[in-house]
Design an enzyme around this catalytic site. Structure first.
Site, PDB file in Angstrom:
ATOM      1  N   ASP A 114      86.437  26.986 132.578  1.00 17.85           N
ATOM      2  CA  ASP A 114      87.380  27.111 133.742  1.00 17.85           C
ATOM      3  C   ASP A 114      87.236  28.599 134.253  1.00 17.85           C
ATOM      4  O   ASP A 114      87.670  29.247 133.353  1.00 17.85           O
ATOM      5  CB  ASP A 114      88.901  26.590 133.040  1.00 17.85           C
ATOM      6  CG  ASP A 114      89.869  26.636 134.364  1.00 17.85           C
ATOM      7  OD1 ASP A 114      89.642  26.831 135.558  1.00 17.85           O
ATOM      8  OD2 ASP A 114      91.084  26.230 133.815  1.00 17.85           O
ATOM      9  N   ASP A 116      98.043  18.084 138.136  1.00 13.84           N
ATOM     10  CA  ASP A 116      99.150  18.930 137.339  1.00 13.84           C
ATOM     11  C   ASP A 116     100.339  18.013 137.784  1.00 13.84           C
ATOM     12  O   ASP A 116     100.758  18.166 138.882  1.00 13.84           O
ATOM     13  CB  ASP A 116      99.154  20.467 137.497  1.00 13.84           C
ATOM     14  CG  ASP A 116     100.312  20.787 136.860  1.00 13.84           C
ATOM     15  OD1 ASP A 116     101.482  20.585 137.109  1.00 13.84           O
ATOM     16  OD2 ASP A 116      99.834  21.859 136.067  1.00 13.84           O
ATOM     17  N   HIS A 154      96.232  17.967 133.285  1.00 10.87           N
ATOM     18  CA  HIS A 154      96.328  19.563 133.249  1.00 10.87           C
ATOM     19  C   HIS A 154      97.783  19.610 132.670  1.00 10.87           C
ATOM     20  O   HIS A 154      98.974  19.298 133.314  1.00 10.87           O
ATOM     21  CB  HIS A 154      96.320  20.054 134.677  1.00 10.87           C
ATOM     22  CG  HIS A 154      96.364  21.886 134.353  1.00 10.87           C
ATOM     23  ND1 HIS A 154      97.515  22.406 134.732  1.00 10.87           N
ATOM     24  CD2 HIS A 154      95.655  22.497 133.820  1.00 10.87           C
ATOM     25  CE1 HIS A 154      97.363  23.693 134.640  1.00 10.87           C
ATOM     26  NE2 HIS A 154      96.290  23.968 133.847  1.00 10.87           N
ATOM     27  N   GLU A 193      94.253  21.062 139.357  1.00  6.27           N
ATOM     28  CA  GLU A 193      95.472  21.703 138.583  1.00  6.27           C
ATOM     29  C   GLU A 193      96.246  22.301 139.674  1.00  6.27           C
ATOM     30  O   GLU A 193      97.519  22.587 139.473  1.00  6.27           O
ATOM     31  CB  GLU A 193      95.093  22.466 137.647  1.00  6.27           C
ATOM     32  CG  GLU A 193      94.202  23.561 137.789  1.00  6.27           C
ATOM     33  CD  GLU A 193      94.255  24.587 136.622  1.00  6.27           C
ATOM     34  OE1 GLU A 193      95.147  25.499 136.348  1.00  6.27           O
ATOM     35  OE2 GLU A 193      93.242  24.370 135.714  1.00  6.27           O
ATOM     36  N   GLU A 253      85.245  24.173 135.827  1.00  4.96           N
ATOM     37  CA  GLU A 253      86.531  24.046 136.682  1.00  4.96           C
ATOM     38  C   GLU A 253      86.961  25.244 137.480  1.00  4.96           C
ATOM     39  O   GLU A 253      86.618  26.607 137.106  1.00  4.96           O
ATOM     40  CB  GLU A 253      87.531  24.008 135.674  1.00  4.96           C
ATOM     41  CG  GLU A 253      88.768  23.384 135.725  1.00  4.96           C
ATOM     42  CD  GLU A 253      89.778  23.228 134.750  1.00  4.96           C
ATOM     43  OE1 GLU A 253      91.095  23.276 135.127  1.00  4.96           O
ATOM     44  OE2 GLU A 253      89.391  22.798 133.833  1.00  4.96           O
ATOM     45  N   LYS A 290      87.533  23.186 125.888  1.00  2.00           N
ATOM     46  CA  LYS A 290      87.441  24.097 126.969  1.00  2.00           C
ATOM     47  C   LYS A 290      88.139  25.241 126.711  1.00  2.00           C
ATOM     48  O   LYS A 290      89.152  25.487 125.995  1.00  2.00           O
ATOM     49  CB  LYS A 290      88.491  23.439 128.117  1.00  2.00           C
ATOM     50  CG  LYS A 290      88.084  23.872 129.547  1.00  2.00           C
ATOM     51  CD  LYS A 290      89.244  23.266 130.689  1.00  2.00           C
ATOM     52  CE  LYS A 290      90.503  23.791 130.614  1.00  2.00           C
ATOM     53  NZ  LYS A 290      91.208  23.173 131.529  1.00  2.00           N
ATOM     54  N   GLU A 303      94.331  17.002 128.798  1.00  2.29           N
ATOM     55  CA  GLU A 303      94.292  18.379 128.173  1.00  2.29           C
ATOM     56  C   GLU A 303      95.308  18.604 127.046  1.00  2.29           C
ATOM     57  O   GLU A 303      96.365  18.331 127.426  1.00  2.29           O
ATOM     58  CB  GLU A 303      94.438  19.500 129.333  1.00  2.29           C
ATOM     59  CG  GLU A 303      94.499  20.831 128.972  1.00  2.29           C
ATOM     60  CD  GLU A 303      94.561  21.751 129.973  1.00  2.29           C
ATOM     61  OE1 GLU A 303      93.950  23.000 129.794  1.00  2.29           O
ATOM     62  OE2 GLU A 303      95.147  21.499 130.910  1.00  2.29           O
ATOM     63  N   LYS A 318      88.595  29.360 128.968  1.00  2.00           N
ATOM     64  CA  LYS A 318      88.364  30.046 130.324  1.00  2.00           C
ATOM     65  C   LYS A 318      87.256  31.245 130.335  1.00  2.00           C
ATOM     66  O   LYS A 318      86.962  31.825 129.113  1.00  2.00           O
ATOM     67  CB  LYS A 318      89.829  31.174 130.571  1.00  2.00           C
ATOM     68  CG  LYS A 318      90.890  30.358 130.145  1.00  2.00           C
ATOM     69  CD  LYS A 318      91.368  29.222 131.109  1.00  2.00           C
ATOM     70  CE  LYS A 318      92.853  28.686 130.740  1.00  2.00           C
ATOM     71  NZ  LYS A 318      93.100  27.483 131.775  1.00  2.00           N
ATOM     72  N   ASN A 368      89.319  29.378 136.847  1.00  2.44           N
ATOM     73  CA  ASN A 368      90.676  29.653 137.378  1.00  2.44           C
ATOM     74  C   ASN A 368      90.619  30.352 138.842  1.00  2.44           C
ATOM     75  O   ASN A 368      91.278  31.393 139.049  1.00  2.44           O
ATOM     76  CB  ASN A 368      91.619  30.647 136.580  1.00  2.44           C
ATOM     77  CG  ASN A 368      92.074  29.880 135.369  1.00  2.44           C
ATOM     78  OD1 ASN A 368      91.500  30.159 134.140  1.00  2.44           O
ATOM     79  ND2 ASN A 368      92.976  29.005 135.139  1.00  2.44           N
TER      80      ASN A 368
END
Length: 360
Positions: free
Chosen positions: A196, A271, A298, A248, A222, A165, A318, A167, A198
């Site tokens: 991801d 998370d 997470h 998360e 994500e 994974k 993760e 970002k 975010n």
């Protein structure tokens, strides 16, 4: 049965660990890991340990002060994580039991579970009712450029990882697509790739970008939208085939319940620091099981590995090593799985020399 224990004291230390390479996100990079280290001593001499990752140094002292301040509320109480979690949540109802307060409660909860498992001389997973076994993991890459993710993927491939994974959310969507293609070329056609955002997109941006991403067979996308845009996330689920991942940034089981009830996610990723530690995780795992949603983790891989072993519908852990430099022993990896070694508790033991080096 071990002797019934009560809480005697809570020791709190802080450190700042350089993150090399930094973790890059669409919202900025994380060049340093500010950690709150927690040691909860019991009346029987057993010490439960955990840590919190505050993302920004600005939050390091406030979180440490909150954890230390909770000692007065807990001293003399039995080592009973579930009961104490509910007591603390009620105690901070007027202030609000989210944000930094919940982070502090979560850290204490993890330390309590660690102490409880150590008192029974069993790994945390066994205390939670699970047997030890390999925990499938994915490599969480730190960079956002094609060069960075290809460079990082190599050592993980040698360790047997088959899922990766990174970002995305670069200003030009084509840059994200080129990076995905570069990583695919590096890890091969059978590896699983997840991305991801975010929480960096508006609904209009997400609809446009996910139209392209939906064509390339990603494992999941994500958090494309801000946390509480449940209507937008629910609509995205209807529009696209690629599974959406969330969790998360849920603050406690209540956030998880709202998201799951709204149909806003295909997958669940609590998370431990934000969900309420092991106690909060268990409650969210029950919600996910009832909804038929797979559960991943997470960060916090040391405790998360134990939690996943005791979670129905567990997917992947993760693997992003944040606290490794201050731990006495790193997690063992084989064939892309995390292997727990059977030590009592959650597996946290400190490297005191490293803590002294990084102490604030």
């Amino acid at each position: 049965m071990p002797e019934a224990a009560t809480i005697q004291s809570i020791r709190v230390r802080t450190c700042r660990i350089p993150v090399d390479p930094p973790v890059e996100t669409a919202s900025g990079s994380v060049p340093v890991a500010p950690l709150v280290l927690i040691d909860l001593e019991t009346s029987t001499g057993v010490v439960g340990s955990s840590y919190l990752f505050t993302y920004t140094p600005l939050a390091l002292k406030p979180v440490a002060d909150l954890v230390a301040g909770m000692e007065a509320l807990l001293k003399g109480q039995p080592v009973a994580p579930v009961s104490l979690f509910d007591i603390l949540m009620k105690r901070f109802r007027l202030l609000g039991s989210e944000g930094l307060v919940l982070m502090a409660i979560s850290g204490i909860d993890m330390a309590l579970w660690d102490a409880l498992a150590k008192s029974f001389e069993v790994p945390l997973a066994r205390l939670l009712g699970a047997e030890l076994g390999p925990v499938p993991a994915y490599a969480s890459l730190r960079g956002m450029s094609a060069e960075a993710v290809m460079r990082e993927a190599g050592p993980f491939l040698e360790q047997g990882f088959t899922a990766f994974k990174f970002k995305i959310g670069m200003p030009d969507p084509e840059t994200d697509l080129r990076t995905i293609a570069a990583l695919r070329g590096e890890v091969g056609p059978k590896a699983k790739i997840m991305v991801d955002y975010n929480q960096s997109l508006s609904f209009a941006e997400a609809r446009q970008r996910l139209t392209r991403l939906d064509e390339i067979g990603l494992g999941w996308i994500e958090e494309p939208l801000p946390l509480h845009d449940l209507p937008g996330q629910t609509e995205l689920r209807k529009l696209f085939h690629t599974p959406l991942q969330a969790g998360e940034n849920w603050w406690g089981p209540q956030d998880a319940a709202r998201s799951i009830a709204a149909g806003a996610t295909d997958l669940v990723m609590p998370d431990l620091m934000k969900i309420g530690g092991i106690t909060g995780w268990q409650r969210v795992a029950a919600l996910a099981e009832a909804a038929g949603l797979p559960v991943s983790s997470h960060i916090f891989p040391e405790f998360s590995a134990h939690a996943l072993l005791a979670t129905p519908g567990a997917d992947r852990l993760e693997y992003l090593d944040i606290a490794g430099p201050v731990l006495a022993e790193p997690l063992r990896i084989a064939n892309g799985d995390v292997l727990l070694d059977g030590r009592p508790g959650g597996g946290i033991a400190w490297n005191e020399a490293a803590i002294a080096r990084f102490a604030t």
